[in-house]
Write a protein that holds these residues in place. Sequence first.
Motif, short mmCIF file in Angstrom:
data_model
loop_
_atom_site.label_atom_id
_atom_site.label_comp_id
_atom_site.label_asym_id
_atom_site.label_seq_id
_atom_site.Cartn_x
_atom_site.Cartn_y
_atom_site.Cartn_z
N VAL A 171 7.77 0.53 1.00
CA VAL A 171 8.64 0.33 2.16
C VAL A 171 9.77 -0.66 1.83
O VAL A 171 10.63 -0.90 2.66
CB VAL A 171 7.88 -0.18 3.40
N GLN A 195 -1.62 -7.40 0.06
CA GLN A 195 -0.15 -7.40 0.16
C GLN A 195 0.28 -7.90 1.54
O GLN A 195 -0.48 -7.81 2.50
CB GLN A 195 0.40 -5.98 -0.02
N LYS A 196 1.48 -8.41 1.59
CA LYS A 196 2.08 -8.81 2.86
C LYS A 196 3.58 -8.57 2.78
O LYS A 196 4.20 -8.84 1.75
CB LYS A 196 1.79 -10.29 3.13
N TYR A 197 4.16 -8.07 3.88
CA TYR A 197 5.60 -7.80 3.89
C TYR A 197 6.28 -8.66 4.95
O TYR A 197 5.63 -9.15 5.88
CB TYR A 197 5.86 -6.31 4.12
N TRP A 215 6.28 -10.06 0.55
CA TRP A 215 6.30 -11.50 0.77
C TRP A 215 5.14 -12.19 0.06
O TRP A 215 4.02 -11.65 0.00
CB TRP A 215 6.23 -11.78 2.27
N PRO A 258 0.81 -1.22 0.00
CA PRO A 258 0.00 0.00 0.00
C PRO A 258 0.84 1.28 0.00
O PRO A 258 0.36 2.33 -0.35
CB PRO A 258 -0.81 -0.10 1.29
N GLU A 259 2.10 1.19 0.43
CA GLU A 259 3.04 2.27 0.21
C GLU A 259 4.43 1.66 0.13
O GLU A 259 4.65 0.52 0.55
CB GLU A 259 2.97 3.33 1.31
#
Lengths: 287, 200
Positions: B28, B78-80, B94, B25-26
């Motif tokens: 990073v 999304q997933k980080y 991720w 979403p942004e």
Amino acid sequence: MVILERLQELLQTPLFGTSLSVGNLLWLVVILALSVILARLTVTNLRRALENRMSKNELEILLKLIYFTIVILGVVIALPNIIADLSGLLVAGGILGIIIGFASQSVVSNFVSGLFLMVEQPVKIGDNVNVGSISGNVEDISILSTTVRTYDGVFVRIPNEKVFNSDITNYWANVARRFDYAVGIRYQDDAGKAIGIIKNVLKDHPFVLQRPSPTVFVEELGDNGVNITVKIWSPARVWWDVKIELLWKIKVALEAEGIEIPFPQRTVWFPEPLKMEERQKVPHEKG
Amino acid sequence: MKVEKSVISQRGKIVVCPIEPVNLPEKVATYMEIDFDPLFLEPFSKTTIYLTFPIEIGVFVVAKKDIKPLDVFSFIPQKYSLYGPSNGGVISRWAYSPVYAAIPEVNPFECGVMQLTLHNTTREWVEVARALFEAYSMKIYYSDELVSMSAIMRILSSKTAETEFFKEPLVEGMKKAIEFYLGRDIPVVKHNGMMEWGLV
């Protein structure tokens, strides 16, 4: 012709009783001015060309290095023009040097600290830091001072010597950081179910890191309810946004499943039943 | 989130294509990490597998060699994650992918297919369960049916590896996507993904 001759005479006029002439001094000023202009032009164009290709911190250090290199080169080029017998100035210069030395003690100290800060880099431009008692974002690190914009938007200039000697907390030095929540639920609620709901909320959030995975567990059987601790890792640059967003989401998700946050409560046991009626009669009896 | 922008142009074009999936979403991260089921690779072996990777779609306005992004969106969440320790590791986008032996059928608006060559350059058996890629070197190709990337993972030891993308489509006739991160890159610097914090 007369004007030219007079101009030539003027340019060759010695200064302060030395062999240094007005012409030499003018030449020095012109070269220095040109080197400063050239340095500024180079830095402006380089900033435009590289601003999207390098981190702001590295770019600013590189530009400062280039700026001072060009200016110093200008001085080196200009110096042979003023090489003259300066012995007349030596005595005056010596005294002046001592005065300037004392006066510029803190300037030199800040300058040297600034160089060390640029090499060691405990803070970088844009970092979220706490220097001494000042917290905010680093706006600039110059040769003599570091500029911090506090969270309420106030400009603070900190001398580099103070930055160097202060305790520095850099919240962005590491790429990820952890924060915790304590979530209380009532004793009659199912703690296992609550942990599952909280884990689902965390799983759906993009910035709750997959690794290290969040930890959710019953921390304490408290006075008013069961206390669940939630430990979450998040990217350092967005951790605050995540922290202020998630707690309410957890509360809403728990309440949607009928699990409530307990209010402080006390259960009071009396050895004998309360005698409310008898107490109410007491004033009448006395009267 | 609905985005509305007015474009004033006479010869400009609007290009919509998949881009490096590290913007939402942004921004990073500049890395993408794919977890997959563990594979044991024999010494000095080379094998090719297919993985899926998440898609982000960029909308660009293009004119006279200049490209400006208008919007980025995605149809999947999304997933980080953190690859390595918090002091020295990197934040990565991720995703999990099953391991396929051939090109799998996927929704091209949600997932792309990566052909990954696993090259064990060591003299020992190595277990691999994840791969880390640098967004600056991604080469994405797309067609109406498929979005693809081709890469190699050179295993240098049981804990370190290097990943690199190939400039070639998975299927002939695919178009090259706009490299969103190339413009910010210094051309002489080679960006390979270095995995120094483990392969499992």
